[in-house]
Design a protein around this motif. Structure first.
Motif, mmCIF file in Angstrom:
data_model
loop_
_atom_site.group_PDB
_atom_site.id
_atom_site.type_symbol
_atom_site.label_atom_id
_atom_site.label_comp_id
_atom_site.label_asym_id
_atom_site.label_seq_id
_atom_site.Cartn_x
_atom_site.Cartn_y
_atom_site.Cartn_z
ATOM 1 N N VAL A 187 0.816 -1.212 0.000
ATOM 2 C CA VAL A 187 0.000 0.000 0.000
ATOM 3 C C VAL A 187 0.854 1.268 0.000
ATOM 4 O O VAL A 187 0.318 2.371 -0.104
ATOM 5 C CB VAL A 187 -0.971 0.010 1.197
ATOM 6 C CG1 VAL A 187 -1.944 -1.151 1.100
ATOM 7 C CG2 VAL A 187 -0.210 -0.023 2.527
ATOM 8 N N TYR A 188 2.169 1.113 0.134
ATOM 9 C CA TYR A 188 3.066 2.270 0.072
ATOM 10 C C TYR A 188 3.780 2.376 -1.274
ATOM 11 O O TYR A 188 4.625 3.251 -1.458
ATOM 12 C CB TYR A 188 4.090 2.195 1.207
ATOM 13 C CG TYR A 188 3.447 2.311 2.561
ATOM 14 C CD1 TYR A 188 3.054 3.549 3.071
ATOM 15 C CD2 TYR A 188 3.201 1.182 3.335
ATOM 16 C CE1 TYR A 188 2.434 3.657 4.305
ATOM 17 C CE2 TYR A 188 2.586 1.273 4.571
ATOM 18 C CZ TYR A 188 2.212 2.514 5.047
ATOM 19 O OH TYR A 188 1.598 2.617 6.275
ATOM 20 N N ALA A 189 3.426 1.500 -2.209
ATOM 21 C CA ALA A 189 4.053 1.538 -3.532
ATOM 22 C C ALA A 189 3.496 2.702 -4.347
ATOM 23 O O ALA A 189 2.299 3.005 -4.284
ATOM 24 C CB ALA A 189 3.810 0.224 -4.263
ATOM 25 N N THR A 190 4.365 3.337 -5.111
ATOM 26 C CA THR A 190 3.915 4.411 -5.996
ATOM 27 C C THR A 190 2.890 3.868 -6.988
ATOM 28 O O THR A 190 3.094 2.824 -7.602
ATOM 29 C CB THR A 190 5.111 5.006 -6.763
ATOM 30 O OG1 THR A 190 6.040 5.559 -5.824
ATOM 31 C CG2 THR A 190 4.661 6.088 -7.726
ATOM 32 N N GLY A 191 1.783 4.577 -7.111
ATOM 33 C CA GLY A 191 0.705 4.146 -7.995
ATOM 34 C C GLY A 191 -0.429 3.440 -7.289
ATOM 35 O O GLY A 191 -1.499 3.237 -7.880
ATOM 36 N N HIS A 192 -0.226 3.057 -6.031
ATOM 37 C CA HIS A 192 -1.311 2.387 -5.296
ATOM 38 C C HIS A 192 -2.494 3.339 -5.133
ATOM 39 O O HIS A 192 -2.335 4.501 -4.781
ATOM 40 C CB HIS A 192 -0.828 1.949 -3.917
ATOM 41 C CG HIS A 192 -1.907 1.338 -3.069
ATOM 42 N ND1 HIS A 192 -2.420 0.086 -3.317
ATOM 43 C CD2 HIS A 192 -2.596 1.825 -2.002
ATOM 44 C CE1 HIS A 192 -3.359 -0.179 -2.432
ATOM 45 N NE2 HIS A 192 -3.493 0.859 -1.615
ATOM 46 N N GLU A 193 -3.690 2.840 -5.428
ATOM 47 C CA GLU A 193 -4.900 3.647 -5.311
ATOM 48 C C GLU A 193 -5.811 3.077 -4.224
ATOM 49 O O GLU A 193 -5.851 1.860 -4.012
ATOM 50 C CB GLU A 193 -5.650 3.699 -6.646
ATOM 51 C CG GLU A 193 -4.903 4.473 -7.726
ATOM 52 C CD GLU A 193 -5.721 4.662 -8.987
ATOM 53 O OE1 GLU A 193 -5.328 5.502 -9.828
ATOM 54 O OE2 GLU A 193 -6.754 3.974 -9.148
ATOM 55 N N PHE A 194 -6.550 3.971 -3.577
ATOM 56 C CA PHE A 194 -7.499 3.514 -2.567
ATOM 57 C C PHE A 194 -8.663 4.494 -2.485
ATOM 58 O O PHE A 194 -8.529 5.682 -2.787
ATOM 59 C CB PHE A 194 -6.822 3.364 -1.202
ATOM 60 C CG PHE A 194 -6.149 4.599 -0.678
ATOM 61 C CD1 PHE A 194 -6.818 5.462 0.182
ATOM 62 C CD2 PHE A 194 -4.849 4.901 -1.051
ATOM 63 C CE1 PHE A 194 -6.192 6.596 0.686
ATOM 64 C CE2 PHE A 194 -4.212 6.038 -0.556
ATOM 65 C CZ PHE A 194 -4.883 6.892 0.308
ATOM 66 N N LEU A 195 -9.812 3.956 -2.099
ATOM 67 C CA LEU A 195 -11.029 4.751 -1.943
ATOM 68 C C LEU A 195 -11.130 5.264 -0.522
ATOM 69 O O LEU A 195 -10.708 4.588 0.428
ATOM 70 C CB LEU A 195 -12.248 3.902 -2.297
ATOM 71 C CG LEU A 195 -12.321 3.443 -3.758
ATOM 72 C CD1 LEU A 195 -13.252 2.245 -3.888
ATOM 73 C CD2 LEU A 195 -12.778 4.572 -4.654
ATOM 74 N N ALA A 196 -11.693 6.456 -0.366
ATOM 75 C CA ALA A 196 -11.777 7.091 0.950
ATOM 76 C C ALA A 196 -13.010 6.601 1.694
ATOM 77 O O ALA A 196 -14.145 6.811 1.257
ATOM 78 C CB ALA A 196 -11.818 8.609 0.784
ATOM 79 N N ALA A 197 -12.775 5.932 2.803
ATOM 80 C CA ALA A 197 -13.888 5.480 3.650
ATOM 81 C C ALA A 197 -14.419 6.648 4.472
ATOM 82 O O ALA A 197 -13.702 7.601 4.768
ATOM 83 C CB ALA A 197 -13.427 4.362 4.571
ATOM 84 N N SER A 198 -15.691 6.566 4.824
ATOM 85 C CA SER A 198 -16.330 7.644 5.595
ATOM 86 C C SER A 198 -16.379 7.302 7.078
ATOM 87 O O SER A 198 -16.468 6.128 7.466
ATOM 88 C CB SER A 198 -17.752 7.875 5.078
ATOM 89 O OG SER A 198 -18.449 8.785 5.908
ATOM 90 N N MET A 199 -16.324 8.340 7.911
ATOM 91 C CA MET A 199 -16.526 8.144 9.340
ATOM 92 C C MET A 199 -18.002 7.951 9.668
ATOM 93 O O MET A 199 -18.348 7.584 10.800
ATOM 94 C CB MET A 199 -15.985 9.358 10.112
ATOM 95 C CG MET A 199 -14.471 9.520 9.995
ATOM 96 S SD MET A 199 -13.866 10.985 10.861
ATOM 97 C CE MET A 199 -14.206 10.546 12.556
ATOM 98 N N ALA A 200 -18.865 8.190 8.672
ATOM 99 C CA ALA A 200 -20.304 8.020 8.867
ATOM 100 C C ALA A 200 -20.873 7.187 7.718
ATOM 101 O O ALA A 200 -21.590 7.690 6.850
ATOM 102 C CB ALA A 200 -20.990 9.382 8.935
ATOM 103 N N PRO A 201 -20.532 5.895 7.673
ATOM 104 C CA PRO A 201 -21.040 5.041 6.590
ATOM 105 C C PRO A 201 -22.554 4.910 6.638
ATOM 106 O O PRO A 201 -23.180 5.133 7.683
ATOM 107 C CB PRO A 201 -20.355 3.704 6.836
ATOM 108 C CG PRO A 201 -19.980 3.720 8.277
ATOM 109 C CD PRO A 201 -19.708 5.152 8.628
ATOM 110 N N MET B 46 -12.747 11.419 -3.663
ATOM 111 C CA MET B 46 -12.932 10.187 -2.898
ATOM 112 C C MET B 46 -12.000 9.060 -3.350
ATOM 113 O O MET B 46 -11.999 7.978 -2.745
ATOM 114 C CB MET B 46 -14.388 9.723 -3.001
ATOM 115 C CG MET B 46 -15.382 10.707 -2.417
ATOM 116 S SD MET B 46 -17.080 10.137 -2.673
ATOM 117 C CE MET B 46 -17.997 11.457 -1.859
ATOM 118 N N LEU B 47 -11.231 9.293 -4.415
ATOM 119 C CA LEU B 47 -10.272 8.294 -4.897
ATOM 120 C C LEU B 47 -8.870 8.889 -4.794
ATOM 121 O O LEU B 47 -8.614 9.985 -5.296
ATOM 122 C CB LEU B 47 -10.577 7.904 -6.346
ATOM 123 C CG LEU B 47 -9.623 6.895 -7.004
ATOM 124 C CD1 LEU B 47 -9.562 5.589 -6.213
ATOM 125 C CD2 LEU B 47 -10.070 6.620 -8.448
#
Length: 526
Positions: free
Chosen positions: A114-128, A479-480
């Motif tokens: 998850v620390y590799a350049t190019g890794h993508e992740f979606l932003a989770a909410s504190m209020a799902p 969010m991405l």
């Protein structure tokens, strides 16, 4: 050395012949193979096609054997779960598990860096949010459409009968019927296998106009109108280009054009058919827009659109200008990424031509937003969509819905043997060999298609709920996120430029100004 090896083989073989004569006929079980190997060695010495075999008779064949086995050895014993191509083992496994209805869970944490350049992740909410019972559907149909269609978030992407076996087409269409999602026919015509189970169809027409083709290879309006009137045909689509091979037409060898395929495609039996790289029905952006409107009229008001792998932004802006000036627009545009699949394509095309889906999708979305057309045109995204997170990412980047081809092939049993072009598919998916195709059980595989699509859409909806999003319309670029170097993370809102509604008409930003100024609705300027 090489002659010595062959000589020794012959001596051993002749010795075994002596044993057969002098001792026992049971020695034949050894003699026959030895004679065959000795003969092979002698042939290897005199043949002129393979240098390896001339220098290493008999033993050189091991090289070719290992070369043939290399893809399987690589896939099953060498590659890690997350670095296979085109699809890694993790993705293939999740498709298989969802198709079979088993748990698609992973213990102990991610294997990806998850620390590799190019890794993508979606932003989770504190209020799902709670996960809704029903997945949202997207209405396809602009102001000129009288028969709109409610599209699922994930559908079967374009794959033709001819590239796929009859059983594969039947399984995909029956799965679409069971799950209530759309099945794109591909450009190979509208076959009986697409229609038998009554699944919703997007009828795709390519440059060769298969299924609505005149004798000289032109577009047959009457035949198109007759077939488009079928109740199962819910949308009609004009294919401009394909992600894996934009700008090149396909070749269907005469040996594959049997009576059935010839009937579906309106071509002569046994004759090689070459699809041209260009369309005869239009030559300018304005003519393209008019023809899409004509397709909608011929289809009785059903949604009409086109598919492309984006190349020139300027050319697409020319199409947008043509839409504005003509006062009409397609109901949908399917953006195919350069990472998209194909039954066969030149390697140079697959590796080097066309825009990847992320950039293509964002460009098309921005162009339609900037010209004030986005509200009337829906965007489909096609290119390596296989998981719920794939769907969410593409919706966030500008799509309204997604299509999947190879993932749907996995659902019907594809093992990524990558032999689609050889007619020797080991599981009967991409072949016209009846003996191979019969291995694919339509009843079982159709249920797998339905389960995979249903579970993947549910996953996408669940992910959106975890992000605090109740509907795809609420997804935003921030969010991405993507790691751009070991210590920097940026959102898509920062990485890409996003136009405001009507911005190109009012005051184009500097980065778009030249392309916008030079876009001509009456010619495709390079």
């Amino acid at each position: 050395m090489r002659i010595t090896v062959v000589a020794v083989l012959w001596l051993v073989a002749l010795a075994s012949v002596t044993l057969v004569v002098a001792v026992s006929p049971w020695w034949l079980f050894l003699t026959v193979p030895l004679l065959a190997v000795a003969a092979l060695g002698a042939y290897d010495l005199i043949q002129r096609r393979h240098s390896v075999l001339r220098n290493y008779p008999v033993f050189g064949h091991l090289r070719f054997l290992l070369e043939d086995l290399r893809p399987e050895l690589q896939q099953y014993f060498i590659e890690r779960n997350f670095d296979g191509r085109p699809y890694d083992r993790d993705v293939r496994s999740i498709v298989y598990q969802r198709a079979k209805g088993t748990d698609a869970e992973e213990p102990f944490g991610t294997e990806r860096d998850v620390y590799a350049t190019g890794h993508e992740f979606l932003a989770a909410s504190m209020a799902p949010l709670p996960v809704p019972d029903d997945a949202p559907r997207i209405r396809i149909g602009g102001p000129d459409c009288t028969k709109p269609y409610e599209m699922s978030l994930l559908n079967v992407s374009a794959m033709s009968f001819g590239s796929l076996s009859a059983n594969a087409v039947l399984a995909l269409n029956k799965g679409a019927k069971l799950g209530g999602f759309a099945h794109d026919t591909g450009e190979g015509g509208l076959s009986e296998y697409h229609l038998r189970h009554g699944g919703d169809l997007v009828w795709e027409v390519g440059t060769a106009y298969f299924g609505c083709r005149t004798k000289d290879g032109g577009f047959d309006e009457r035949e198109f109108a007759d077939k488009a009137a079928h109740d199962s045909v819910r949308c009609v689509s004009l294919k401009l280009s394909q992600g894996a091979k934009p700008g090149v037409g396909g070749v269907l060898p005469g040996s594959k054009v049997n009576a059935e395929i010839a009937s579906v495609r309106d071509v002569p039996v046994g004759q090689t058919v070459i699809s041209p790289p260009y369309h005869r029905v239009f030559g300018t952006p304005r003519e393209l827009v008019r023809f899409i409107a004509h397709m909608r009229e011929l289809a009785g008001g059903k949604p009409a659109g086109f598919k492309l792998c984006l190349g020139s932004r300027r050319q697409f802006l020319a199409v947008c200008k043509a839409m504005l000036e003509e006062g009409t627009a397609p109901d949908f545009i399917i953006v195919d990424g350069a990472e998209g699949g194909t039954g066969a394509a030149p390697l140079e095309y697959a590796d080097n031509l066309g825009t990847p889906l992320t950039e293509g999708l964002i460009t098309v979305h921005n162009a339609l937003v900037g010209t004030g057309l986005r509200d009337r045109i829906r965007i489909g995204a096609s290119g390596k969509v296989a998981t719920g997170s794939d769907i969410v990412k593409r919706l966030l980047q500008g799509a309204d819905y997604t299509n999947a081809a190879r993932a749907m092939m996995f659902a019907v049993g594809c093992v990524q043997a990558q032999s689609c072009h050889t007619n020797t598919c080991p599981v009967g998916v991409a072949t016209q060999d009846a003996k191979r195709a019969r291995a694919l059980d339509v009843g079982d595989k159709s249920l797998r298609v339905q389960r995979f699509q249903q579970s993947t859409v549910h996953s996408a909806v669940q992910i959106m709920a975890s992000m605090g999003v109740g509907h795809p319309d609420e997804l935003r670029p921030h969010m991405l996120c993507r790691r751009t170097d070991p210590v920097t993370v940026q959102t898509y809102a920062d990485l890409y430029e996003w136009l405001a509604p009507g911005q190109l008409l009012a005051e184009p930003p500097r980065s778009w100004a030249v392309d916008w100024a030079q876009a001509d609705p009456d010619r495709f300027t390079v």
